[in-house]
Design an enzyme around this catalytic site. Sequence first.
Site: not given
Ligand code: CA
Length: 711
Positions: A137, A198-199, A257, A277, A322, A349, A411, A629, A633
Amino acid sequence: MSATRAIWAAAAAALLLAACGGQGNSNGVTGERIAAADATPGEWLSHGRTYSEQRFSPLDKINASNVGELGLAWSFDLPENRGIEATPLVADGVMYTTSAWSVVRAFDARNGKLLWEHDPEVARATDIKACCDAVNRGVALWGGKVYYGTLDGRLEALDAKTGKLAWSTVTVDQSKPYTITGAPRVVKGKVLIGNGGAEFGVRGYLTAYDAETGKQAWRFYTVPGEQETDGAASDKAMKIARPTWNGEFWKIGGGGTVWDSMAYDPDLDLLYIGVGNGTPWNRELRSPGGGDNLFLSSIVALKPETGEYVWHYQTTPGESWDYTATQHIVLADINIGGQTRKVLMQAPKNGFFYVLDRTNGKLISAEKYVPAVNWASGVDKVTGRPIETAGARYEKNLHLSNPGPLGAHNWHPMAFSPKTGLVYIPAQEIPFPYMQPGGDKATFKYRPQGWNVGVDFLAAGLPDDEATLKAIRASLKGRLIAWDPVTQTEKWSVTYDGPWNGGVLATAGGLVFQGSATGEFAAYDAGSGAKLWGFDTQTGVVAPAMTYEIDGEQYVALMAGFGGGFAVSAGAGVDPRSEGPRRLLVFKLGGKQKLPARPVSTKEFMDLPAASGTPQQIATGTAVYASNCGVCHGASGVSNFSIPDLRYSPTILDADGFKRIVLGGERKEQGMVSFSGLVSDSEAEAVRQYLLDLARRQQAMQAKAKAAAKG
Ligand code: CA
């Protein structure tokens, strides 16, 4: 004028000349220069232009009466075929910006001449640690240096004149799934940088480094760790946070984070950071038995010189969706009830617009800025806590929540115009079905190379028939909302064809600029929302525009190129018009440059072999794909971007070749690492059969649609 005063006046004039003219400013950008940015409105010295991050420019040569004459002055084709999220900075006639894969470039801001380019050569396999694309960013400027973070967790300082590396420091444990996508800020000679992850499972923190040497000054952890103390600036604050957690949350990091927002008030000498989150999202699995889990989803105020904790406000206690509070933070002094209040504003969010007293973190007001918000009915004015809806925590049953993990606002920065008193929010509706894996007896197993969110992604997977997908696309909404922070009401809004539109710029010319996911860069009347100008960028836009002035000419700059979390994960939920070439576009009144014709998509299905997968195999493949995936993807195998859409990929035609890639790591250099630790041999084949089945069904539907069209 006395002799002394004349000397002072001459010195001040010389200083001002040095600040505005040429590229010869030896002192570079300083805190005084950033703090006094309104005295040099032609520049854009820090991420949100000023420390208050209002993204409001006092420039008004381009205004509501002449914006119709705005045209392309120059452009630069970006070779990085990923999401483009940066805000360019302009100082001393030079534009500094970043592209995907953390590549930094400097341009002559008058004409777009490339002055230098710096590629940190991030290993493409790092992508597996990034939830939301290989984005960046932007940079920070200070004292003749350019600062930026790399996707693989480095903070680097470059010589602003040459782009040569001055210093580099690794700010994360690179064995863990940390990434950096956010822009650093510099306050009082300290470069501030957070991280993401954090994910996957990390412990969030913000670090301050000496701008000159790169030596670490302090670190503030946002969540407790295994030990009582870290010998860090956050040790005292962790005494407040630790009692709000249960169980062995620290084992996979806890999350929190600080991946994007920061703002600074020089008068109060307070730095504000937005915290993300939890890991996993699902609190029941993260902190069994509950707890607020501080400082997840909070805004935290710190002393910038020491990292000392001052106050916090938690937007979403016991975060489970999240719902980060990492969204753009704006500081302003506004009149509420006849009193000038020093406020901090955020549209996180979770769908509520917060106005806080930034001197002490107390809630002034909070209201839904998107009416569809259904996880909470409101925010209690006394306690400052949300009033949650029964079932929203999906402990027993699936809960179709609005917003989903992509947020009512992500964001993409908003803007505040002190002239209209309005905040312009790039808002959206992307509902999401939250469900625990294992239903009411939730099970959770940490996966070292995957998402660890404690939510069933199979339940959330997109269907794969075109009619349902069309209906889903229609349910996804995006609007530009002009929000009055005093009355907490909408003044006007612009409706887009879908979500994930660009960040916003407001100007004293009475204009609001925003690009859309379908590729139109538009200017609106800041007071009424009337569209005054539009330009076809040939690609979905997610980044915010910025503006600057040199030699009396005002320019508007925009980094154009679709990508980010929604783009990589929502597949067919993405409008096909979002796909297109990535560019830096710079506009001025009377600009005459033309873009080449928009490239035509040449996607065609391959000749597919006859079906050989069993229904059981395809069901297994569907589940394995959804949990391993899909986040890169695309859900249901639909990827519109530079990450291969596997339905069109010849790799699915060859069983052995497919395994060499999925399990053998044959394409590690391109970012596709081995999944041998997570996916078995037969599961890899099941995924291949699922993708073949998807491709076959969609090819058949396409043929049917074509035949119907011919009548
Ligand atoms: Ca997140």
